[in-house]
Design a protein around this motif. Structure first.
Motif, PDB file in Angstrom:
ATOM      1  N   LEU A 141       0.813  -1.216   0.000  1.00 43.00           N
ATOM      2  CA  LEU A 141       0.000   0.000   0.000  1.00 43.00           C
ATOM      3  C   LEU A 141       0.849   1.269   0.000  1.00 43.00           C
ATOM      4  O   LEU A 141       0.552   2.238  -0.711  1.00 43.00           O
ATOM      5  N   TYR A 142       1.893   1.271   0.825  1.00 45.86           N
ATOM      6  CA  TYR A 142       2.559   2.528   1.136  1.00 45.86           C
ATOM      7  C   TYR A 142       4.001   2.646   0.647  1.00 45.86           C
ATOM      8  O   TYR A 142       4.580   3.728   0.696  1.00 45.86           O
ATOM      9  N   LEU A 143       4.606   1.567   0.159  1.00 45.66           N
ATOM     10  CA  LEU A 143       6.018   1.632  -0.243  1.00 45.66           C
ATOM     11  C   LEU A 143       6.196   1.264  -1.702  1.00 45.66           C
ATOM     12  O   LEU A 143       7.142   0.590  -2.087  1.00 45.66           O
ATOM     13  N   THR A 144       5.261   1.691  -2.546  1.00 43.72           N
ATOM     14  CA  THR A 144       5.369   1.430  -3.982  1.00 43.72           C
ATOM     15  C   THR A 144       5.845   2.683  -4.707  1.00 43.72           C
ATOM     16  O   THR A 144       6.013   3.749  -4.109  1.00 43.72           O
ATOM     17  N   ASP A 145       6.006   2.589  -6.024  1.00 44.68           N
ATOM     18  CA  ASP A 145       6.533   3.713  -6.810  1.00 44.68           C
ATOM     19  C   ASP A 145       5.534   4.862  -6.929  1.00 44.68           C
ATOM     20  O   ASP A 145       5.910   5.974  -7.296  1.00 44.68           O
ATOM     21  N   GLY A 146       4.252   4.628  -6.625  1.00 50.78           N
ATOM     22  CA  GLY A 146       3.241   5.668  -6.807  1.00 50.78           C
ATOM     23  C   GLY A 146       3.165   6.678  -5.688  1.00 50.78           C
ATOM     24  O   GLY A 146       2.315   7.568  -5.717  1.00 50.78           O
ATOM     25  N   ILE A 147       4.021   6.582  -4.674  1.00 46.88           N
ATOM     26  CA  ILE A 147       3.943   7.515  -3.546  1.00 46.88           C
ATOM     27  C   ILE A 147       4.481   8.889  -3.974  1.00 46.88           C
ATOM     28  O   ILE A 147       5.556   8.990  -4.576  1.00 46.88           O
ATOM     29  N   PRO A 148       3.785   9.978  -3.681  1.00 45.56           N
ATOM     30  CA  PRO A 148       4.262  11.325  -4.043  1.00 45.56           C
ATOM     31  C   PRO A 148       5.592  11.662  -3.343  1.00 45.56           C
ATOM     32  O   PRO A 148       5.941  11.097  -2.304  1.00 45.56           O
ATOM     33  N   LYS A 149       6.303  12.640  -3.909  1.00 47.18           N
ATOM     34  CA  LYS A 149       7.615  13.011  -3.367  1.00 47.18           C
ATOM     35  C   LYS A 149       7.517  13.594  -1.968  1.00 47.18           C
ATOM     36  O   LYS A 149       8.437  13.447  -1.167  1.00 47.18           O
ATOM     37  N   ASN A 150       6.387  14.271  -1.674  1.00 49.03           N
ATOM     38  CA  ASN A 150       6.277  14.887  -0.352  1.00 49.03           C
ATOM     39  C   ASN A 150       6.004  13.873   0.755  1.00 49.03           C
ATOM     40  O   ASN A 150       5.797  14.238   1.897  1.00 49.03           O
ATOM     41  N   ALA A 151       5.980  12.574   0.362  1.00 48.95           N
ATOM     42  CA  ALA A 151       5.774  11.528   1.366  1.00 48.95           C
ATOM     43  C   ALA A 151       7.087  10.872   1.771  1.00 48.95           C
ATOM     44  O   ALA A 151       7.079   9.820   2.417  1.00 48.95           O
ATOM     45  N   LYS A 152       8.211  11.499   1.391  1.00 54.10           N
ATOM     46  CA  LYS A 152       9.510  10.869   1.641  1.00 54.10           C
ATOM     47  C   LYS A 152       9.727  10.600   3.130  1.00 54.10           C
ATOM     48  O   LYS A 152      10.154   9.513   3.533  1.00 54.10           O
ATOM     49  N   GLU A 153       9.429  11.610   3.970  1.00 54.88           N
ATOM     50  CA  GLU A 153       9.663  11.438   5.409  1.00 54.88           C
ATOM     51  C   GLU A 153       8.785  10.315   5.976  1.00 54.88           C
ATOM     52  O   GLU A 153       9.248   9.483   6.776  1.00 54.88           O
ATOM     53  N   ALA A 154       7.544  10.291   5.517  1.00 52.40           N
ATOM     54  CA  ALA A 154       6.631   9.266   6.024  1.00 52.40           C
ATOM     55  C   ALA A 154       7.081   7.865   5.629  1.00 52.40           C
ATOM     56  O   ALA A 154       7.075   6.935   6.441  1.00 52.40           O
ATOM     57  N   THR A 155       7.493   7.720   4.372  1.00 53.71           N
ATOM     58  CA  THR A 155       7.916   6.388   3.926  1.00 53.71           C
ATOM     59  C   THR A 155       9.202   5.952   4.607  1.00 53.71           C
ATOM     60  O   THR A 155       9.370   4.764   4.920  1.00 53.71           O
TER      61      THR A 155
END
Length: 611
Positions: free
Chosen positions: A89-103
């Motif tokens: 759900l959360y660690l795929t290539d589709g995550i936006p760039k502003n989610a870097k800290e969260a990932t």
């Protein structure tokens, strides 16, 4: 059930079987999600699974260690499966760039958790190899790591990014929570978007359910089309409340019902003793007991081919056992795996038969009874099948009982029959004597007399208490345990219009069912010739017909003239005779079955008497 193990561990009782079942469930879920270890680092990420497998393969002699192994392995399997979902759900290539800290936070949490899992597995293995005794420290580390991962997945700043990205694929899970700080514009879009998706999902689900239900009904019809429920409803008609209470309190019945091993019980008695009513009451009684999670039944009948055929009887039982008991977690429409497998196998075979043969059906029946905790099978009027059929059925049921691992209960009702008696002689049985069902008959007489007085069928409702007691005493005194005889006498009493005639009648009641039928035949013979001819023709057609006749078929048949040549011109037909008139002419020896829309003899003993 005997192999289930329950162990004490840390002041808790652990059901090893249930825990192991959950472990397998988590592994299957993980496989369905997709083994992400292969995508990222198969060499290292597969280590937890190797640890789980190694622990389960270890020889464990100590019960406490066994409990620790099962509980620990189940916990690990659950966590790996859950984290695999997080990764997809959360660690795929589709995550936006502003989610870097969260990932990054989530990755670090998962890394910590995986490390703690490996440490726990290593410590468990060392415990089993008797190198150490305690496992508290790694387990505490796993708990702490789980909390860290859950915090990563529920922190508002992280949820905003994750939910924005995956809302379309997760709409059915309703993951948009009120506490999440989502911009107003996005909320407005979601507000209009979600109901549309929900409606589509609901409609698709309804279509799927309809298709599934149609497939289910087609499969069940393939097994059997015998209307067993209608037969049961007919058997229940007119049954007095508390019928069979004497039977349910008998020690033979109680032992049979409470036995934790497979068992069979045979109920037998004279014709007209009310065995079918007792069987219907037994079915209702067993259905009312919580531990009996499935009661399959069949009412045999001599004058209906489908109800005296051994394959048809077994297939009807299979149809009833094909649907597992309903529970909160499963659809009530699903069909058990064994029945579905048998159906598909036959459908895929080009040379397939229309239905299963007897041996295949019997094998399937044996598998199906294992799907229930406490199944029961009830057969009524086994003596109405031919000797060959009843012999095959008894041999088959005894075979199923011997092989059953569940406490299968089989209840059989029949007349006194030498062949059945020879096969069941050494098994528990209950014989209906006149004193046994006396209370049932007494309740029935009182009920029928009350109804006859209320409906003004007996002396137009003007019946003194003294006369009522006289009628009850006269009928009950000669009943000899025969419900059918009692029923006939009440009908005859209601036909009389004077109290003196009733008292005279009670003084010379016919003896037994043969006396009743002799009396009815004499009354038929005393009718005008036209009525007598109609009655005798109807009874003859009923005797020789290969199947029960429908009302219009019987009405047309009695009008035929056997002396007329086949090639003679057909005379002009007038209105078809009403079947009610035929039934009246036959003195009640036949009746109309409204549920099945056929005319049948009022009792098997009528057919035997006429033959």
């Amino acid at each position: 059930m005997a192999k289930r193990i329950k162990l004490k561990w840390r002041d808790k009782e652990i059901d090893v079987q249930d825990t192991a079942d959950r472990l397998v469930g988590w592994i299957n879920r993980f496989k369905q999600v997709g083994d992400l270890a292969i995508q990222y680092d198969p060499g290292h990420a597969a280590l937890p699974w190797a640890g789980v497998r190694f622990i389960l393969l270890l020889f464990v002699g100590d019960q406490e260690k066994l409990a620790a192994a099962i509980v620990g392995a189940e916990r690990v399997a659950l966590l790996i499966g859950r984290c695999a979902i997080y990764e997809q759900l959360y660690l795929t290539d589709g995550i936006p760039k502003n989610a870097k800290e969260a990932t990054e936070n989530l990755c670090q949490g998962l890394l910590t958790l995986y490390t703690a899992i490996l440490q726990l597995l290593c410590r468990l293995i060392r415990v089993f190899q008797a190198e150490i005794k305690a496992i508290d420290e790694p387990e505490s580390a796993v708990n702490a790591a789980v909390v860290a991962v859950e915090n990563c997945c529920t922190r508002p700043s992280t949820c905003y990014v994750f939910e924005f990205t995956f809302v379309t694929r997760q709409y059915d899970l309703q993951i948009i929570q009120p506490h999440v700080n989502i911009p107003k514009k996005l909320r407005e879009h979601l507000k209009h978007f979600m109901p549309i998706i929900a409606r589509i999902d609901k409609n698709v689900d309804e279509i799927y359910n309809n298709i599934e239900e149609n497939q289910r009904m087609a499969i069940l019809r393939w097994f059997s089309t015998v209307p067993y429920q209608s037969h049961h409803d007919l058997a229940c008609e007119g049954r007095v409340e508390h019928t069979g209470a004497w039977l349910f309190s008998r020690k033979e019945f109680t032992r049979w019902k409470n036995s934790e091993a497979p068992a069979i019980l045979w109920l037998h008695g004279i014709p007209g003793a009310g065995k079918t009513k007792l069987v219907s009451a037994t079915i209702e009684y067993l259905n009312g007991i919580r531990k009996f999670d499935k009661v399959a039944y069949f009412y045999c009948k001599r004058d209906e081919a489908d109800r005296r055929d051994r394959e048809k009887i077994i297939l009807s039982l299979i149809k009833q056992l094909a649907c597992p008991p309903k529970d909160k977690t499963s659809r009530p429409t699903r069909i058990c795996a064994e029945a579905l497998k048998a159906y598909k196998k036959e459908q895929q075979d080009p040379a397939s038969r229309n239905q299963l043969n007897f041996d295949s059906s019997l094998n399937l029946l044996g598998h199906q009874v294992e799907c229930f905790e406490h199944p029961a099978i009830v057969l009524d009027a086994l003596d109405e099948c031919s000797e060959e059929v009843s012999s095959h059925l008894l041999r088959a049921l005894l075979s199923v009982i011997r092989k059953a691992k569940r406490p299968l209960k089989v209840f059989i009702a029949s007349r006194h029959n030498l062949d059945i008696e020879n096969r069941l002689r050494d098994l528990p049985h209950v014989c209906i004597e006149a004193r046994d069902n006396a209370e049932d008959i007494e309740n029935y007489v009182r009920q029928q007399l009350t109804l006859a007085i209320q409906d003004r069928r007996l002396l137009r409702g003007k019946v003194s208490q003294e006369l009522r007691e006289c009628i009850e005493k006269g009928i009950l005194g000669d009943a000899n345990g025969m419900f059918l005889w009692v029923d006939w006498q009440i009908r005859e009493v209601c036909k009389l219009i004077r109290e003196s005639d009733i008292r005279t009648r009670l003084g010379k009641l016919p003896k037994g069912l043969t006396g009743v039928y002799d009396e009815i035949m004499n009354s038929i013979k005393s009718q005008p010739d036209c009525n007598f001819d109609l009655a005798t023709n109807a009874l003859k057609w009923m005797l020789v017909s290969a199947r029960p006749l429908k009302p219009d078929e019987l009405a047309a048949a009695v009008e035929l003239d056997p002396s007329m040549a086949m090639d003679s011109p057909t005379p002009s037909q007038g209105p078809i005779l009403e079947v009610d008139l035929l039934i009246h002419c036959c003195g009640g020896l036949i009746l109309l079955d409204n549920q099945l829309d056929v005319v049948r003899f009022s009792h098997l003993s009528v057919q035997e008497y006429l033959e």
